[in-house]
Write a protein that holds these residues in place. Structure first.
Motif, PDB file in Angstrom:
ATOM      1  N   ALA A 171       0.899  -0.835   0.077  1.00  0.00           N
ATOM      2  CA  ALA A 171      -0.308   0.249   0.227  1.00  0.00           C
ATOM      3  C   ALA A 171       0.777   1.421   0.222  1.00  0.00           C
ATOM      4  CB  ALA A 171      -0.412  -0.098   1.521  1.00  0.00           C
ATOM      5  N   VAL A 172       1.881   1.086   0.128  1.00  0.00           N
ATOM      6  CA  VAL A 172       2.901   2.409   0.734  1.00  0.00           C
ATOM      7  C   VAL A 172       3.326   3.436  -0.446  1.00  0.00           C
ATOM      8  CG1 VAL A 172       4.970   3.539   2.157  1.00  0.00           C
ATOM      9  CG2 VAL A 172       2.893   2.910   3.333  1.00  0.00           C
ATOM     10  N   ILE A 173       3.800   1.806  -1.481  1.00  0.00           N
ATOM     11  CA  ILE A 173       4.483   1.597  -2.402  1.00  0.00           C
ATOM     12  C   ILE A 173       3.645   2.705  -3.522  1.00  0.00           C
ATOM     13  CG2 ILE A 173       5.856   0.710  -4.521  1.00  0.00           C
ATOM     14  CD1 ILE A 173       7.367  -1.203  -1.510  1.00  0.00           C
ATOM     15  N   GLY A 174       2.073   1.268  -3.903  1.00  0.00           N
ATOM     16  CA  GLY A 174       1.481   1.907  -3.889  1.00  0.00           C
ATOM     17  C   GLY A 174       1.157   3.442  -3.894  1.00  0.00           C
ATOM     18  N   LEU A 175       1.017   3.213  -2.856  1.00  0.00           N
ATOM     19  CA  LEU A 175       0.941   5.553  -2.906  1.00  0.00           C
ATOM     20  C   LEU A 175       1.785   6.479  -3.513  1.00  0.00           C
ATOM     21  CD1 LEU A 175      -1.542   7.256  -1.544  1.00  0.00           C
ATOM     22  CD2 LEU A 175       0.017   7.373   0.469  1.00  0.00           C
ATOM     23  N   LEU A 176       3.020   6.049  -3.258  1.00  0.00           N
ATOM     24  CA  LEU A 176       4.182   6.599  -3.157  1.00  0.00           C
ATOM     25  C   LEU A 176       3.801   6.782  -4.950  1.00  0.00           C
ATOM     26  CD1 LEU A 176       7.202   5.241  -1.021  1.00  0.00           C
ATOM     27  CD2 LEU A 176       5.769   7.952  -0.697  1.00  0.00           C
ATOM     28  N   VAL A 177       4.033   5.344  -5.690  1.00  0.00           N
ATOM     29  CA  VAL A 177       4.426   5.806  -7.065  1.00  0.00           C
ATOM     30  C   VAL A 177       2.919   6.239  -8.081  1.00  0.00           C
ATOM     31  CG1 VAL A 177       3.124   4.126  -9.175  1.00  0.00           C
ATOM     32  CG2 VAL A 177       4.973   3.445  -7.236  1.00  0.00           C
ATOM     33  N   MET A 178       1.921   6.066  -7.078  1.00  0.00           N
ATOM     34  CA  MET A 178       0.945   6.715  -8.004  1.00  0.00           C
ATOM     35  C   MET A 178       1.341   8.608  -7.485  1.00  0.00           C
ATOM     36  SD  MET A 178      -2.441   4.806  -6.233  1.00  0.00           S
ATOM     37  CE  MET A 178      -3.594   6.425  -5.846  1.00  0.00           C
ATOM     38  N   ARG A 179       1.056   9.286  -6.853  1.00  0.00           N
ATOM     39  CA  ARG A 179       2.210  10.159  -5.689  1.00  0.00           C
ATOM     40  C   ARG A 179       2.636  10.817  -6.575  1.00  0.00           C
ATOM     41  NH1 ARG A 179      -2.661  12.684  -5.215  1.00  0.00           N
ATOM     42  NH2 ARG A 179      -3.682  11.113  -6.611  1.00  0.00           N
ATOM     43  N   LEU A 180       3.653  10.128  -7.074  1.00  0.00           N
ATOM     44  CA  LEU A 180       5.486  10.704  -7.746  1.00  0.00           C
ATOM     45  C   LEU A 180       5.044  10.528  -8.602  1.00  0.00           C
ATOM     46  CD1 LEU A 180       7.553   9.827  -4.014  1.00  0.00           C
ATOM     47  CD2 LEU A 180       6.104  11.480  -4.788  1.00  0.00           C
ATOM     48  N   THR A 181       4.889  10.100  -9.584  1.00  0.00           N
ATOM     49  CA  THR A 181       5.313   9.929 -11.024  1.00  0.00           C
ATOM     50  C   THR A 181       3.699  10.183 -11.846  1.00  0.00           C
ATOM     51  OG1 THR A 181       3.990   7.695 -11.076  1.00  0.00           O
ATOM     52  CG2 THR A 181       6.110   7.086 -10.490  1.00  0.00           C
ATOM     53  N   PRO A 182       4.394  10.636 -12.928  1.00  0.00           N
ATOM     54  CA  PRO A 182       3.706  11.661 -13.487  1.00  0.00           C
ATOM     55  C   PRO A 182       2.645  10.012 -14.926  1.00  0.00           C
ATOM     56  CG  PRO A 182       5.608  12.020 -14.760  1.00  0.00           C
ATOM     57  CD  PRO A 182       5.697  11.264 -13.730  1.00  0.00           C
ATOM     58  N   ASP A 183       3.117   9.147 -14.974  1.00  0.00           N
ATOM     59  CA  ASP A 183       1.895   7.939 -15.155  1.00  0.00           C
ATOM     60  C   ASP A 183       2.408   6.667 -15.068  1.00  0.00           C
ATOM     61  OD1 ASP A 183       0.691   6.021 -17.038  1.00  0.00           O
ATOM     62  OD2 ASP A 183       1.779   6.497 -18.717  1.00  0.00           O
ATOM     63  N   ALA A 184       1.418   6.410 -13.670  1.00  0.00           N
ATOM     64  CA  ALA A 184       2.128   5.110 -12.787  1.00  0.00           C
ATOM     65  C   ALA A 184       1.912   4.053 -13.428  1.00  0.00           C
ATOM     66  CB  ALA A 184       0.977   4.952 -11.758  1.00  0.00           C
ATOM     67  N   ALA A 185       1.067   4.162 -13.763  1.00  0.00           N
ATOM     68  CA  ALA A 185       0.900   2.536 -15.585  1.00  0.00           C
ATOM     69  C   ALA A 185       2.300   2.051 -16.323  1.00  0.00           C
ATOM     70  CB  ALA A 185      -0.038   2.804 -16.066  1.00  0.00           C
ATOM     71  N   LEU A 186       2.382   3.540 -16.551  1.00  0.00           N
ATOM     72  CA  LEU A 186       4.289   3.324 -16.953  1.00  0.00           C
ATOM     73  C   LEU A 186       5.153   2.718 -16.513  1.00  0.00           C
ATOM     74  CD1 LEU A 186       5.372   2.893 -19.595  1.00  0.00           C
ATOM     75  CD2 LEU A 186       5.929   5.791 -19.216  1.00  0.00           C
ATOM     76  N   ALA A 187       5.095   3.176 -14.917  1.00  0.00           N
ATOM     77  CA  ALA A 187       6.507   3.337 -14.481  1.00  0.00           C
ATOM     78  C   ALA A 187       6.368   2.087 -13.363  1.00  0.00           C
ATOM     79  CB  ALA A 187       5.790   4.319 -12.799  1.00  0.00           C
ATOM     80  N   THR A 188       5.092   1.015 -13.580  1.00  0.00           N
ATOM     81  CA  THR A 188       5.129  -0.065 -13.265  1.00  0.00           C
ATOM     82  C   THR A 188       4.878  -1.309 -14.252  1.00  0.00           C
ATOM     83  OG1 THR A 188       2.621  -0.034 -13.190  1.00  0.00           O
ATOM     84  CG2 THR A 188       3.713   0.764 -11.004  1.00  0.00           C
ATOM     85  N   LYS A 189       5.551  -0.802 -15.112  1.00  0.00           N
ATOM     86  CA  LYS A 189       5.049  -1.769 -15.981  1.00  0.00           C
ATOM     87  C   LYS A 189       6.656  -2.354 -15.992  1.00  0.00           C
ATOM     88  CE  LYS A 189       5.324  -2.390 -21.100  1.00  0.00           C
ATOM     89  NZ  LYS A 189       6.061  -1.567 -22.034  1.00  0.00           N
ATOM     90  N   CYS A 190       6.498  -3.727 -16.006  1.00  0.00           N
ATOM     91  CA  CYS A 190       7.547  -4.676 -16.129  1.00  0.00           C
ATOM     92  C   CYS A 190       7.874  -4.994 -17.415  1.00  0.00           C
ATOM     93  CB  CYS A 190       6.790  -6.248 -15.460  1.00  0.00           C
ATOM     94  SG  CYS A 190       6.486  -5.902 -14.044  1.00  0.00           S
ATOM     95  N   GLY A 191       8.765  -5.388 -17.690  1.00  0.00           N
ATOM     96  CA  GLY A 191      10.165  -5.519 -18.854  1.00  0.00           C
ATOM     97  C   GLY A 191       9.570  -4.509 -19.881  1.00  0.00           C
TER      98      GLY A 191
END
Length: 81
Positions: free
Chosen positions: A61-81
């Motif tokens: 939850a903490v990491i997901g919140l940080l990714v959503m708040r600190l990156t302009p495109d959360a889907a691109l930031a969490t894309k694997c590969g």
């Protein structure tokens, strides 16, 4: 061939292990008041068996919140590969 774990996975494992160890230490410190008997040991065992799920959920939850708040495109930031 097996790939080595990425830095993100190593950081996540370290966070989970440190948090779990700290919480178990605090639980043992709390239970030692008045002596440590078999009932305290049973309680400690049950706590230790269920704690990792809580800790993993917390850090996810903490990491997901940080990714959503600190990156302009959360889907691109969490894309694997």
């Amino acid at each position: 061939m097996r790939a080595e774990p990425s830095g993100r996975r190593q950081l996540f494992v370290a966070l989970v292990i440190l948090t779990t160890g700290g919480a178990l230490g605090l639980m043992a410190w709390t239970l030692r008041a008045g002596g440590f008997d078999w009932l305290d040991a049973l309680l400690m065992f049950c706590f230790a068996m269920t704690l990792p799920w809580t800790v993993i959920g917390f850090w996810n939850a903490v990491i997901g919140l940080l990714v959503m708040r600190l990156t302009p495109d959360a889907a691109l930031a969490t894309k694997c590969g």
